[in-house]
Structure formats: C-alpha cells, structure tokens
Design a protein around this motif. Structure first.
Motif, PDB file in Angstrom:
ATOM      1  N   SER A  45       0.833  -1.209   0.000  1.00 34.13           N
ATOM      2  CA  SER A  45       0.000   0.000   0.000  1.00 34.13           C
ATOM      3  C   SER A  45       0.864   1.254   0.000  1.00 34.13           C
ATOM      4  O   SER A  45       0.544   2.252  -0.648  1.00 34.13           O
ATOM      5  N   GLN A  90      -7.471   0.634  -0.253  1.00 30.54           N
ATOM      6  CA  GLN A  90      -7.660  -0.636   0.439  1.00 30.54           C
ATOM      7  C   GLN A  90      -8.939  -0.593   1.282  1.00 30.54           C
ATOM      8  O   GLN A  90      -9.708  -1.534   1.322  1.00 30.54           O
ATOM      9  N   ASP A 165      -5.854  -1.100  -4.688  1.00 25.41           N
ATOM     10  CA  ASP A 165      -5.273  -1.767  -3.525  1.00 25.41           C
ATOM     11  C   ASP A 165      -6.292  -2.777  -2.996  1.00 25.41           C
ATOM     12  O   ASP A 165      -7.278  -2.390  -2.366  1.00 25.41           O
ATOM     13  N   GLU A 166      -6.058  -4.026  -3.282  1.00 24.90           N
ATOM     14  CA  GLU A 166      -6.989  -5.096  -2.893  1.00 24.90           C
ATOM     15  C   GLU A 166      -8.445  -4.771  -3.236  1.00 24.90           C
ATOM     16  O   GLU A 166      -9.310  -4.773  -2.356  1.00 24.90           O
TER      17      GLU A 166
HETATM   18 MG   LIG Z   1      -2.171  -2.584   2.213  1.00 29.43          MG
END
Ligand SMILES: [Mg+2]
Ligand SMILES: Nc1ncnc2c1ncn2[C@@H]1O[C@H](COP(=O)(O)OP(=O)(O)OP(=O)(O)O)[C@@H](O)[C@H]1O
Lengths: 242, 415
Positions: A45, A90, A165-166
């Motif tokens: 991240s 995220q 991010d994810e």
């Molecule tokens: Mg992360």
C-alpha cells in the motif's frame, strides 16, 4: 509510463524505524496489467501511495510519464490524480454524506471539462452490479458493496492508470470474477493497471506479476507473456519459488 | 460481464449533476446535529449583535425625532430646574416649575432670536383615565407657538380651539373623545407621531384653558393646581438661520440672569451619557457572547475533526486541489453562518416587534423603531460579522487541509 528508481520509504516510530519500501526499482509500461502480491505489512500500500503522489518517498525518484512527481506542484499532482489516475483504496473511502451514485460522480468535480459524467457514473455502477443501490448512503452498504462503488468511482474519469489496492478483498468469488473481467476489458482498451491482491488465483489476469517482501519488490513472472492469462497457476508459483 | 443496462427507474432520478453547491448542501443536510448546534451558536451571536445595533439605532432615531418635534433651537428654563426640564423632554416624567416671564420680551429682543414662544409645564394627577402614570401638561400660546403649530398646519383638519388638546402618541383615547384633567373636560383634537421621548406622554393645550382648569381645580379636582399668572416654565427659541444657536444661548444666559439654556446638542450629550452606559452594556454582552461562542464553535468542529480529516483526505486523493477543498469548507461555514445569522436576526426582530415598548422602558432609553433602511443595514452588518465568525470557525478545517498528508488518513480510516 511509471518508472521507479531506488525508492525508499521509512517510518520512524518510538521504538524502531520501519523501512516499508526499501530501494525499489521497477518500470511499468503503458498497457500493462501489473499485479503485486505480498504478505501483510510488506509495503504494498505504501508503494501505491507514493505512485499516486499521495505520500512522498524518503529517497528515490518516481517518474510518471517522464515527469518527476516530486517536482510537480501540489496542484499539478492533484490535477494528474483527477484526470489520469483512478485509485481504489484498500479501505473503500466513500464520502458518508452523499449517496453511492454521487460518490461515483465525485471525481468529475475535479476536472470540470469532463463530459457526460452522470450517465457514465450510472453505467459504471451497473457494471459493478450496484445499480440497485445507486441512491443508498455508504453507511447502509456492506463492505463489498462499498468496495464496488469505490471501483466505479475510480473509473469515472476514464483514467489512463488504475491503481487498485486489494479491490476484490471483500468480494465473493463470482463478483470478484466480474470485477476482474471488467479490469481486463479496460486493460485491453488501453488502461494501465497496477493492482495489489492477496489472491494468487488472479495472476492469470495480469501481464506482469511482482512479489513484495519486507519492502523489496521482486519480479515473479519472468516468462509470463501478456496474453498467457490461462497459464496454470502452479506454473507461476514454481517460478516464484525458484 | 454484466451488460450495461440503463433503463431502470433509478436512472431517472440522476438527471441532476453533482456540483460544488450540491456537495455543500449535502454536507450540511446530512450532518444535522453538528450543523444545528453551529447554526444555533451563530444565531445567538447574531441576535445579540443585532439587538445591540437595533437598540442603539432606535435610541438615536428617537432623539432625532424628539428634538425635531421640540422644534426649537434653544429651550430657556429657570436655572434650578434645568435638569427637571431635561427629564420632561427626554423621559416624560412630569414636573411643574415656573419662572417670571418678565424675560420673555427681553429674549425676543436679543439679536439672533427669530421666534420665541412660552410654555407652561404642569404635571397631571395620577390615575387619569388616559394613562397609567401622570402625564405632562404643556400649555402653549398658539399665537407664538412653533412646536405644535407646524404640525397643526400639516394636518389642516385639526384646530387647537377652546378646551381642545393635542395628545402625545402614548396617551390613550380616541380623537374626538373627552379627557379630564383636574376635573376639567378636554376634547382630543389630534395625536402626534411617535418620538420615543417625553413628548409621547405629553398633552398640549392653550394657555387660557390651562388657567381655567387651574382656577376650577379647588372645586372640581381632588387636588388643586396653581398656575401663577405671569409665570412660565420655559421659553422656546428659534434662532435666525445665520446665527449660531450656542452663541445666542450664551447671550440669553448672560442677559437674563437665573436662566439656563438647553440646546438639542446639549440634550444629545446628556442622553449619550445615559445611553453610553447601555451601549457599553450591549457591546460588552456582544463581546462576551462572541468570545464564548468561538470556542464553542471550535469545540463543535473538533468533535467532527476525524470525519472531517477523512473527508478531506478522500477528496484530495481523488484529485481535488487544496483550494477546492478549502472552498468547500468555507462555503459550508459561510452557509451555516448565514443561516444562523438570519435565524438570530429574525428571532430578535420578533422579540422587538412584540416587546419594543417594554424593552425601551425597562432600559430607560428614549426609543422608537429605526426606519426600515437602518434595520436592513443593521441586519447586513450583523450577517457580515456572523460570516466573519463563521470564517474563524472554519480555520480549523483549513489547518487540517493545509497540513494534510491524505494517504496517512486514508490508511487509518475505517470507512
Ligand atoms: Mg495494504
Ligand atoms: N505512517 C506509518 N507509520 C509507521 N509505520 C507505518 C506507517 N505506514 C505504514 N507503516 C508500516 O509500513 C509497513 C508497510 O505497510 P503497508 O500498509 O504498505 O503494508 P501492506 O503491504 O499494504 O499490508 P496489507 O497487505 O496488510 O495491506 C507496515 O509494517 C506498516 O506498519
């Protein structure tokens, strides 16, 4: 498109110094679909944050389209983010006082010359399967639903670079599949994608895969060609472990 | 891949584009508690500020009206009664006092004096049908008078004939009805406009009728009243346009010993001392309220600091420039300030319209409602000040924005 030269980011806390990103070098070319895997806390991240100019590296240089982003003014980076970069955080990061559709439209406020945003926003919400909840406020959405709204939002200005991010972290397999297909289509249409995930099944969508360990980024897709997306996963993992 | 469908009914609802103002409006509408608290705090400030402006403006207005009603440039009164005379004029507390009018001819002859007229002040008894408190009876000589006469000329239907009276604005009784003073019956011939000063509680009659009333009083009234002939209470003087009132007043004082002169300017000064105390009180309560409210506003914004910081970070991460986010926060603060300001002003206005006389009476200041234009100007000034205070209260979000490291906030955020 992106060139990262010797980038380091360290945080000093009371008891220790953490090198979240440690002397990373790598290049992403236009049209690539880059996947970054890695254990929690390995610095993924943090790396994405630096790429989008949201946080500055302790050392090293980040070139975006040949421009050193540390030399850009705050306004110039903001404009770059508004027009060229779509970011899926995220944590979904929706504004709580406006509804899902308005959240998707939000980035259009920051580049006013962008045309037809409301219908595009509506289309994108449909594409992420959220058209039914367009008027719902974030507090009434599940985390997977919020994530999907955030994905639609990242795409509303048709960015040339999507940083995610994810993005599928909170999603079931079927929805994850739909989102990944959407990403793949965008990638084919020319969008460069950098995505962090914990799900190594998704490697098949990527043109390049990297693995992050303790702040170091290691290329793990040596022979993986851009369109060999159906290459068996074991194959890739072999290469990673070798 | 999910096919693109855009036919559902929800898509019709989205015709309106999101824009800056909508974002501000949504931010305000969807945080009702915090915003109501802010609006309320600002409303209190606005009400205090506006009340102060309104009362001070009303007192000023009243003085102007009262002094122009007096119509004289100089009021000559017996030396020992000068403060009583001031009270009569300003507050309408009735009094009776006399001095020999021997000086009258003399005053008329002083260079610079254009006109002079006599007045006799007699306090009425308490418990008259017209009024809860004693009123000031002012006997005038219609031949020389220039206080009530110009008003009579403007109202051609009205005459001050035998046993007629012209009443001040606060005297109860319809025009044409009767009023008794010291047992003598008078007819109300006219009513003067409101001034907020003593004249509102005065009754004007002809000198001859006043003498008759006094002569009859031992028989007709519960208490006798004496008006010594050849005595007057005050001489009103109008000076030549070329002469200076203060210069003429000075001459009068030196040439006729035992007299005191009152000029509108002098009256103003006397009142400003009295007003000064109230003005100070109003201004200090204004300051107090403002200084209490600013930390209160700061506290309210600190309460939502976390949410604010997150919101700022998200907007910045999506590409909003610092100036844009700053503008958003300022617009929000200003909108709240304007809403609070208008609410406060309206609330104060409602109270003033309802209890104007009571307020002026209890503050012991001459008062009439200022003209609409003055009220509007006061309201605007109040709003501007509220916006200023609103600006101060948005300093906090501004600091957050200036110092924001958006990514840090987003990392930590739970949303
Ligand atoms: Mg992360
Ligand atoms: N502001 C900060 N202060 C101190 N340490 C930090 C800060 N930000 C990140 N770190 C540390 O840097 C390291 C990398 O963090 P990062 O969030 O990039 O990890 P990640 O790879 O994204 O992990 P995850 O998969 O759990 O999201 C972690 O050890 C984290 O504790």
């Amino acid at each position: 498109m992106i060139e990262i030269i010797g980038v380091t980011k360290s945080f000093s806390t009371d008891c220790s110094e953490v090198r979240a990103v440690d002397d990373v070098h790598f290049t992403v070319n236009r049209g690539e679909f880059v996947l970054i895997l890695g254990r929690s806390g390995s610095g993924k991240s943090t790396l994405l944050g630096m790429l989008s100019g949201l946080t500055r590296p302790t050392a090293g240089t980040i070139l975006l389209n040949g421009m050193d982003i540390s030399e850009l003014s705050d306004d110039a980076i903001s404009e770059l983010r508004a027009k060229e970069i779509g970011f899926v955080f995220q944590l979904s990061g929706l504004i709580l006082t406006i509804n899902a559709l308005e959240n998707v439209m939000l980035p259009t406020l920051f580049c006013p010359d962008y045309p037809g945003s409301d219908s595009r926003a509506a289309d994108l919400l449909t594409k992420v399967g959220m058209s039914e909840r367009a008027c719902a406020y974030p507090s009434t959405l599940s985390s997977g639903e919020m994530k999907r709204v955030a994905i639609a939002r990242a795409l509303v200005n048709a960015p040339s670079l999507l940083i995610a991010d994810e993005p599928t972290g909170d999603l079931d397999e079927a929805t994850e599949q739909e989102i990944m297909e959407l990403f793949r289509q965008l990638n084919r249409e020319g969008t460069t994608i950098m995505m962090v995930t914990h799900n190594s099944d998704l490697i098949r969508y990527a043109t390049h895969t990297y693995r992050m360990t303790q702040g170091n980024l290691i290329k793990s897709d040596g022979a993986l060609s851009p369109r060999l997306t159906l290459e068996p996963r074991t194959n890739v993992n072999d290469k990673v472990s070798s | 891949m999910v096919p693109v469908v855009n036919t559902g009914k929800w898509s019709e609802k989205i015709t309106a584009q999101l824009n800056f103002f909508k974002l501000v409006a949504r931010n305000i509408a969807n945080r009702p508690y915090r915003n109501l608290a802010t609006i309320f705090a600002i409303a209190i400030i606005a009400a205090t500020l506006f009340s102060a402006f309104y009362l001070i403006g009303g007192a000023q207005e009243s003085l102007d009206a009262g002094i122009s009603r007096m119509g004289a440039d100089i009021l000559v009164v017996p030396e020992e009664y000068s403060s009583a005379a001031q009270t009569v004029i300003l507050m309408g507390e009735p009094n009776s006092f006399f001095f020999k009018d021997a000086g009258f001819e003399q005053i008329a002859g002083i260079p610079g004096v254009a006109k002079a007229s006599l007045q006799i002040y007699v306090g009425s008894l308490a418990g008259q049908s017209c009024c809860s408190a004693p009123v000031q009876i002012i006997a005038i000589d219609p031949e020389h008078d220039f206080t009530v006469s110009p008003w009579l000329k403007e109202n051609p239907g009205v005459m001050l004939g035998k046993d007629d009276i012209i009443v001040g604005n606060m005297i109860v009784g319809d025009i044409g009805s009767d009023l008794k003073f010291y047992g003598h019956t008078f007819h109300i011939a006219g009513r003067l406009a409101k001034t907020g000063m003593g004249v509102d509680m005065a009754v004007f009659m002809r000198t001859e009728d006043a003498y008759v009333m006094a002569d009859e009083s031992p028989v007709k009234a519960v208490q006798r009243v004496t008006i010594p002939r050849g005595m007057v209470s005050a001489v009103l003087v109008k000076v030549d346009p070329s002469a200076s009132p203060t210069g003429v007043a000075e001459k009068i004082r030196t040439q006729i010993p035992g007299t005191k002169t009152i000029t509108p300017n002098g009256l103003l000064n006397a009142v400003s001392v009295q007003l000064g105390a109230i003005t100070r009180l109003l201004y200090s309560s204004m300051l107090a309220v403002t200084f209490i409210s600013i930390p209160l506003l700061a506290f309210i914004s600190a309460m939502v600091a976390n949410e604010r910081r997150k919101e700022v970070a998200i907007l910045r991460a999506l590409g909003a420039k610092k100036t844009y986010v700053m503008g958003l926060m300022l617009a929000e603060s200003f909108s709240l300030a304007i809403m609070g300001g208008i609410l406060g002003i309206c609330a104060a206005m409602v109270v003033f319209v309802g209890f104007e006389d009571l307020i002026a009476f209890s503050l012991k200041i001459p008062f009439i409602a200022p003209p609409l234009l003055t009220i509007l100007a006061d309201a605007c000034l109040t709003l501007v000040l509220c916006i200023g205070i609103g600006g101060i209260s948005s300093l906090y979000p501004a600091i957050i924005i200036a110092r924001s490291e958006p990514y840090e906030t987003i990392r930590k955020g739970e949303s």
